[in-house]
Enzyme design. Structure first.
Site, PDB file in Angstrom:
ATOM      1  CD  GLU A  33      -4.899  -0.583   8.913  1.00  0.00           C
ATOM      2  OE1 GLU A  33      -4.358  -1.761   8.543  1.00  0.00           O
ATOM      3  OE2 GLU A  33      -5.099   0.041   7.777  1.00  0.00           O
ATOM      4  CD  GLU A  79      -2.735   0.670   1.609  1.00  0.00           C
ATOM      5  OE1 GLU A  79      -3.549  -0.464   2.474  1.00  0.00           O
ATOM      6  OE2 GLU A  79      -3.977   1.060   1.807  1.00  0.00           O
TER       7      GLU A  79
HETATM    8  C1  BGC Z   1      -5.683   2.952   4.343  1.00  0.00           C
HETATM    9  C2  BGC Z   1      -5.774   4.073   5.247  1.00  0.00           C
HETATM   10  C3  BGC Z   1      -6.514   5.086   4.092  1.00  0.00           C
HETATM   11  C4  BGC Z   1      -7.689   3.843   4.434  1.00  0.00           C
HETATM   12  C5  BGC Z   1      -8.847   4.483   3.842  1.00  0.00           C
HETATM   13  C6  BGC Z   1      -6.738   1.943   4.260  1.00  0.00           C
HETATM   14  O1  BGC Z   1      -6.447   0.746   3.324  1.00  0.00           O
HETATM   15  O2  BGC Z   1      -4.822   2.128   5.125  1.00  0.00           O
HETATM   16  O3  BGC Z   1      -4.112   4.345   5.962  1.00  0.00           O
HETATM   17  O4  BGC Z   1      -7.510   5.922   5.045  1.00  0.00           O
HETATM   18  O5  BGC Z   1      -7.418   2.923   3.553  1.00  0.00           O
HETATM   19  O6  BGC Z   1      -9.915   4.046   3.491  1.00  0.00           O
END
Ligand code: BGC
Length: 880
Positions: free
Chosen positions: A742, A468
């Site tokens: 997270e 990501e």
């Molecule tokens: C990310 C986040 C992001 C989010 C939004 C995720 O996959 O890791 O940091 O803000 O998606 O949906």
């Protein structure tokens, strides 16, 4: 009163090279042995040569004596700046008694190539070897001769891809240069002063090119997002004392070859075959007869801009704490810290033997590496030995998020000296320090800074380990203020604003990720991930929140002026997509990763619409656009009214009833006085009913403790801060976290790991509580009227079980430091230190206030003091 100038900076940097800013801003810090030191005037000299400057001649600019207390953001106002010009400057200031200081030490800046016509170099690359998915990283070299009498050697270099520049065998560039931009629009040029690195006679340049974000894998968007393969562009000017010039340009005369890097990809790791090394390939004496000619690319339509972002560097090396052999015969190291960067390996063994270095953030219950959360990312290097003495290896164009390192296939038995961890990130100087009497709070603060170090790599990324690593704008905006207290992010976020503006849609929508990586332009979001939209509430708003944050922290009005139109377009876009000023409920991340509390999208989106509009009104006011300020100010009032009509009951209950709806409404100023008090009660009731626990996600969490503190419930804020039961910050710490996770439930006692589909252990968003720690707990804030800590508000708010807090923030003026203590007898004691040319209003939390031991008799009942620079001590009795 005597003042000393202690540091001079240009465009926030010390002696920057290759600027393209025609009116660079100058900054200086002052020191004085006396209190309340102020500057009343300054004189700046800017000269075309050091000799002129030494003679006190400002032949480019002599500002004369300017009656002004301004010591930051002084705009250069001299002769037009010339391409490749070198400008030396110094400043002196006058203090209160009109006594002049000494001249500062000289500082300098240079200008880059200011027009496209001056670029004579050509873009060079190397043709793909096959249709293999991942190609070897190409090597390039060029020998050149230098005459005697060199005055200055300057290189201007960039790449579509990432490059490493070497001169006569020595590495010159930082890592991952030139960083990530929307390459279809712009690429950053780095300027190097090579004068010390070359010598009369034979010299050589060596360059290694990586796919980087340009041609390699970008997040989950696949590879070759911008282009097929990388290209390099460099123009070097060798200026001699006699006024003549030689140039070395990238062109068809360079030589290229594959080297030992079989592939190197940000997300997929690296394979390095040391048997393919070409010894001394970057020295002047290497015979490159069997190397090929490079492939010359016709051109590039984007902008070549001077690098805005700070370089990416190794900022620390880490020794592993332990190593153990696994049942499978591999070795697993514990670095003791979830970190980002890579591992340097030391190994001795047979030629052709392969060692794999694998990285993971966590271990599975059986002690093996937890790799599931990496999704398609491969955090591995394969090193193939050449079989000579001890071999030392580290990868080039990849990075990993990890605490554990596994060596697979290591010949012999590795020990604690066999690996070293390298911490890599955008080199944003540390600005904040914070320490309290509670070790858990200290650990939380450490985890927040590690989260930042792990994720500020060219852009503010969401996470460093899985496939990501994108510039998620929502994450960036909620954490921006915390980030700015921790480190000097002036240029880092200035660069990110260009990423946001380059990605802004024709409709005015700011995107959810920036650079948008072709996500939207190539309609990727439509086909592959159709629930992502360009304009999510709390994400797109970063386009307004981040410039405003830079204004608050640095007093930077230029960032506001530069992006004003873009911000206006955003607010108009939002407005156009409302019904009676209420935003619809549509695809939206909501209060992302909240816990058992779903905030309705329309409430969140309308609240953020109001917030962006309110900030725009404030920005218009700062820029002196009074009509706009009034217009957006009243639009904000209308939205707030619409919000109340649509979502707020008479008893102050807000639709959705989550902690987040209350804190947003409170912090964005959407409620009337009566409703506000009721909303606070509902918020606190929800927290209590959950056992004094939070439920906020990415967006709510940043405002939670500030909302409680500003509305009289500091007690609840402290309870949440130190709560150890799930979900809470301390829950992760109790379970060994060394970074911010997270999700609150990334790992729980009951469930173990959350779904590997989305479970990063290094995501900074939930760490936005760092802002509260500085602004409220330590009480270091800027006065909002001016921004930039010219006038500080010092308002420490002791609470919970804390008995002391020590904190400092390195502002543009110098260090603002506080230390508070609460004694057993209930005495509150505060030390404050302010840099010269600043002032502060100090608020004390109790009664019977004293400053420097003198009772505040004259200030009867008043708990605030106005102070100038210097050190002060305060005391008061804590309220019972
Ligand atoms: C990310 C986040 C992001 C989010 C939004 C995720 O996959 O890791 O940091 O803000 O998606 O949906």
């Amino acid at each position: 009163m005597t003042l000393r100038v202690t540091s001079c900076r240009t465009e926030y940097m010390h002696n920057p090279l290759g600027l393209d800013e025609r009116k660079p801003r100058l900054f200086w810090k002052l020191a004085s042995d006396e209190r309340s030191a102020v500057q009343i005037a300054y004189q700046v000299l800017v000269a075309r040569s050091e000799e002129q400057l030494n003679k006190d001649i400002g032949d480019a600019w002599d500002s004369g004596k300017v009656q002004s207390d301004q010591s930051t953001h002084i705009e250069y106002a001299g002769e037009p700046l010339e391409t490749e010009g070198c400008y030396y400057w110094k400043v002196r200031v006058w203090g209160a008694a009109d006594i002049a200081s000494d001249w500062s030490d000289p500082a300098l800046w240079t200008m880059g190539l200011l027009s496209r016509d001056e670029w004579k170099a050509l873009w060079i690359g190397r043709k793909s070897e096959s249709d293999l998915h991942m190609q070897p990283s190409p090597f390039f070299r060029k020998g050149f001769t230098v005459k005697v009498g060199v005055r200055r050697v300057t290189a201007y270099a960039t790449a579509l891809g990432v490059f490493e520049l070497r001169v006569n065998g020595a590495p010159i560039s930082a890592h991952f240069a030139p960083g990530w931009t929307d390459y279809d629009t712009r690429v950053q040029v780095t300027t190097f002063d090579l004068t010390e690195h070359i010598h009369p006679g034979d010299n050589a340049f060596g360059v290694i090119l990586g796919d980087g974000w340009y041609a390699g894998t970008v997040g989950f968007l696949g590879n070759k997002v911008y282009g097929e393969r990388p290209f390099f562009l460099m123009q070097v000017h060798i200026d001699y004392a006699d006024g003549t010039r030689d140039s070395v340009l990238t062109d068809a005369s360079w030589k290229t070859s594959r080297g030992p890097i079989v592939y190197s990809d940000m997300i997929l790791g690296e394979t390095y075959d040391a048997r393919l090394e070409k010894e001394e390939w970057d020295s002047p004496y290497y015979d490159d007869a069997d190397w090929e000619s490079p492939d010359v690319r016709p051109g590039y339509n984007g902008l070549l801009v001077a690098a805005v972002e700070p370089p990416i560097r190794i900022t620390e090396t880490m020794r592993p704490l332990t190593v153990r052999q696994t049942a499978a015969g591999t070795y697993i190291y514990d670095m003791g810290q979830n970190m980002v960067g890579w591992t340097e390996l030391r190994v001795k063994g047979e030629r052709g033997k392969k060692v794999t270095v694998s990285h993971a953030e966590m271990l599975n219950p059986d002690g093996t590496m937890y790799l599931d959360n990496l999704r398609v990312a491969v955090q591995q290097e394969n090193y193939i030995l050449k079989g000579k003495d001890v071999e030392v290896y580290e990868p080039r164009f990849t990075f990993h998020g990890f605490r554990y390192v596994e060596l697979i296939g290591y010949p012999g038995v590795p020990d604690l000296d066999s690996i070293v961890g390298k911490v890599v990130h955008s080199d944003t100087p540390v600005a904040g320090k914070l320490e309290t009497s509670d070790e858990r709070v200290n650990k939380l603060y450490a985890n927040i800074t590690w989260g930042q170090r792990g994720n500020f790599l060219s852009v503010p990324t969401d996470c460093p380990q899985r496939d990501e690593r994108l510039g998620w704008t929502g994450d960036a905006q909620i954490f921006a203020r915390t980030a700015a207290y921790n480190m000097d992010v002036s240029r880092f976020f200035s660069k990110f604003m260009w990423d946001m503006v380059d990605s802004q849609q024709p409709s005015g929508a700011f995107t959810d990720v920036a650079p948008d990586a072709g996500w939207i332009r190539h309609k990727m979001w439509n086909t592959r991930l159709n629930w992502f939209a360009p304009d999510n509430a709390g994400w797109g708003d970063a386009g307004v929140v981040i410039p405003w944050t830079l204004y608050l922290m640095y007093g930077d009005t230029r960032i506001l002026a530069t992006h004003y139109e873009a911000m206006v377009r955003w607010v108009h876009y939002l407005k156009a997509n409302t019904t009676d000023l209420v935003r619809p409920n549509y695809a939206n991340y909501g209060d992302w990763l909240s816990i058992e509390a779903d905030t309705p999208n329309e409430v969140l989106a309308t609240a953020y619409f109001a917030y962006s509009t309110k900030l725009l009104a404030q920005i218009a006011h700062v820029l002196g656009k009074s009509e706009d300020a009034a217009k957006y100010g009243s639009l904000f009032e209308d939205i707030a009214l619409a919000f109340r009509k649509a979502f707020v009951n008479e008893d102050g209950r807000i639709h959705g009833g989550t902690q987040t709806v209350y804190v947003l409404a409170l912090q964005f100023g959407l409620l009337t006085d009566t409703l506000r008090d009721q909303a606070v009660d509902h918020l606190v009731a929800d927290i209590h009913q959950r056992g004094d626990r939070l439920s906020t996600g990415f967006l709510g969490v940043g405002y939670l403790l500030p909302a409680l503190t500003e509305h009289g419930r500091l007690d609840v804020a402290y309870k949440l801060l130190t709560q150890e039961a799930f979900p809470s910050w301390m829950y992760s710490i109790k379970h060994g976290a060394t970074t911010i996770w997270e999700r609150w439930d990334g790992w729980t006692e009951e469930q173990g790991f959350q779904t590997p589909q989305m479970n990063s252990f290094n995501h900074y968003s939930l760490g936005s509580v760092g802002e509260w720690m500085f602004r409220y707990m330590a009480g270091i804030d800027t006065d909002m009227v001016e921004g930039g800590f010219r006038h500080s508000v010092i308002k420490p708010q002791p609470g919970g079980e804390l008995t002391h807090v020590t904190a400092s923030y390195e502002s543009l003026y110098g260090t603002i430091a506080i230390a508070w203590q609460v004694s057993d007898s209930g005495q509150f004691h505060l030390k404050v230190s302010l840099p010269a040319n600043t002032s502060a209003t100090v608020y004390l939390p109790g009664d019977q206030c004293q400053m420097d031991g003198i009772p505040a008799a004259k200030q009867d009942g008043q708990k605030s003091y106005r102070i100038g620079s210097g050190e002060y001590e305060f005391q008061c009795a804590m309220p019972k």
